[in-house]
Design a protein around this motif. Sequence first.
Motif, PDB file in Angstrom:
ATOM      1  N   UNK A   6       0.837  -1.208   0.000  1.00 17.77           N
ATOM      2  CA  UNK A   6       0.000   0.000   0.000  1.00 17.77           C
ATOM      3  C   UNK A   6       0.866   1.250   0.000  1.00 17.77           C
ATOM      4  N   UNK A   7       0.343   2.292  -0.664  1.00 18.11           N
ATOM      5  CA  UNK A   7       1.155   3.487  -0.897  1.00 18.11           C
ATOM      6  C   UNK A   7       1.434   4.272   0.377  1.00 18.11           C
ATOM      7  N   UNK A  25      -9.850  -0.445  -4.351  1.00 14.76           N
ATOM      8  CA  UNK A  25      -8.691   0.450  -4.382  1.00 14.76           C
ATOM      9  C   UNK A  25      -8.802   1.445  -3.220  1.00 14.76           C
ATOM     10  N   UNK A  26      -7.658   1.979  -2.832  1.00 11.72           N
ATOM     11  CA  UNK A  26      -7.599   3.086  -1.872  1.00 11.72           C
ATOM     12  C   UNK A  26      -6.510   4.039  -2.346  1.00 11.72           C
ATOM     13  N   UNK A  45       6.031  11.600   3.533  1.00  9.75           N
ATOM     14  CA  UNK A  45       5.910  12.500   2.384  1.00  9.75           C
ATOM     15  C   UNK A  45       4.560  12.253   1.714  1.00  9.75           C
ATOM     16  N   UNK A  46       4.180  13.136   0.798  1.00 14.87           N
ATOM     17  CA  UNK A  46       2.927  12.907   0.090  1.00 14.87           C
ATOM     18  C   UNK A  46       3.109  11.851  -1.002  1.00 14.87           C
ATOM     19  N   UNK A  47       1.996  11.288  -1.445  1.00 14.05           N
ATOM     20  CA  UNK A  47       2.054  10.305  -2.522  1.00 14.05           C
ATOM     21  C   UNK A  47       2.198  11.032  -3.853  1.00 14.05           C
ATOM     22  N   UNK A  48       3.091  10.594  -4.732  1.00 14.62           N
ATOM     23  CA  UNK A  48       3.243  11.252  -6.032  1.00 14.62           C
ATOM     24  C   UNK A  48       1.952  11.200  -6.851  1.00 14.62           C
ATOM     25  N   UNK A  71      -1.940   6.394 -11.610  1.00 17.16           N
ATOM     26  CA  UNK A  71      -1.641   5.118 -12.247  1.00 17.16           C
ATOM     27  C   UNK A  71      -2.386   3.970 -11.577  1.00 17.16           C
ATOM     28  N   UNK A  72      -2.527   4.032 -10.262  1.00  9.24           N
ATOM     29  CA  UNK A  72      -3.038   2.876  -9.525  1.00  9.24           C
ATOM     30  C   UNK A  72      -4.481   3.011  -9.062  1.00  9.24           C
ATOM     31  N   UNK A  73      -5.061   4.196  -9.189  1.00  4.09           N
ATOM     32  CA  UNK A  73      -6.439   4.379  -8.736  1.00  4.09           C
ATOM     33  C   UNK A  73      -7.210   5.247  -9.732  1.00  4.09           C
TER      34      UNK A  73
END
Length: 584
Positions: free
Chosen positions: A36-37, A383-384, A414-417, A423-425
């Motif tokens: 998970x991100x 997805x999340x 950090x924040x998610x790119x 790409x994933x959600x």
Amino acid sequence: MQKVSGLDPVTLEVIRNSLPAISHEMSVDLQRTSYNMMIYEVQDYCTALLDTEGGLISQNIGGVSHFVADLGVVIKDGVRRYGVEGFFPGDVLLHNHQATAGQHLNNMVLYTPVFHREKLVAFAVVRAHWVDVGGLSTGFSAAGAYDPWSEGLQFDQVKIYEKDVPDEKMIRFVRDNIRYPDAAMGDMRSQLAACRLGERRFVELLDRYGPDVVQRAIVQLFAETEARCRAAVEKLPDGVYEASTYLDGRGGGAGYDIHAKVTVSGGDMTIDLSGCSPQREGGYNGRTYAAAYIAYKALTAPLDPLNEGAFSGLKVIIPEGNMMMARFPAMMSAWSGALPTVVDTIWRAFAEAIPDRIPAAHSGSLGATFSFSGNDPKSGRGFVAMSIESGGWGAWPDRDGQDASMSVCQGDVRNAPIETIELKTPVMVIERRLRQDSGGAGQYRGGLGVVTHARALTRGRWNANSGAGGRITCPPWGLWNGHEGKIARTLTKAAGETEFSKPASVAMVGDPGSEMIYETAGGGGWGDPLKRDPERVLRDVREGYISADAAREEYGVVLTTDGNAVDLAATRARRTQPQLQGAQ
């Protein structure tokens, strides 16, 4: 400080650097293999080695700061539960129970015992943020939960492996009661792999130098760390320092008083948080010394590796029933929301004693917790999308505050790119930019918050938490005539609507085309804004950090008609106007 005899300096230095290297290698292993991100992108985790008494041997570089205070209690509780003789090679334990862990249930601790020559010598530990643990826990803060059972699954020192044999019934139970089992099981395996790596590396160190030498080195390292921290405290003026602030209540409930009393005497420091409000139903409850530990570490040895000696010179007073020492079954889903403000308040207590070291208040929260979850119609899978959107830091006595930075409690989070999210959600990030004029004006400007604007491409559930952290009626304060930073807010727009409005609740269902804007807070300013170099103000306007209106109204700087230069005569006149002078 008395040195441990029989240790040559070369061996001590090798062990000094090997211990944090083991924790850091565990971190790299976890980040590269997790699902998970929140782990592989946001880095909301920490990896550590602890001794059999719960003492911190080492933590990974950049590990989440507010996790450090609450790992030892988990190990101590496990040893009380099973006894030293109740652990075996190959055991794996899960724990997130709030009676001891004291955090939201998503912060899952997985740990393994470390044996050397059939003797229990340490524990390898990973705490990481799972995207879901059942109940209302998906994403962040379990909006709508009213007790720990509605928040999610609770694991109380549960052995999911015993003597290297997995408990298939328990693992299947976990899988069957979590919305995103692939992510959870993948993250659990990643945590286990990181712990196994930590076991191997620590055993290799013991084999190389012998357990007696390594143990004596650890004792020496603890003593040296404590001595450095005490030496830093000795440089502070003796005295009793106090500061107070206020947090708004959650969901319209009663607010919270935050009061810090800090006593310095020689190399001893006591941080007394007894004056903070008691625990409240559905409020900022937790069981943690984290705020005091973080403030102390920052004041003493912020760049040194972490171990138990870092806090041996600190006494923390938090009575049972306090909001930061809440009694189970108090709701703790928002356990960390108050911590950045408590740290700011402890620092504020020193503002007059050491004015050259204390910054203005930072955004005062853990950031806007952006999340959107559901089922992707294209893949048929759940997805999340998750990210933590950062805010501005307070200005310092000699420089501007950092823009778009995580709170003091979050380590290297950090924040998610944007690329990963898209790409994933099924989410489109329309923009992510610095929030103009959000930093408090000052001789040194407060750091800027962030604006993040996202659109749903399918039906799902938004988290509309602005990350204000209760700092609505008490914005991030300035120091020495510096101005306040802007508070955080969230705006939403349903599919087909044309205007944004404040969300009606934290958890919202959104159709395709629904949008959310997260605006995070800026930091407070330091010093009189009229003393800021006009050329620096001009640069800020050119860069878009502040508007021309703010330059004129808050800094007294008038630009030429084309906006490319400072009108020096007009600026001198503007800065001497009584109404502007009186505003400072």
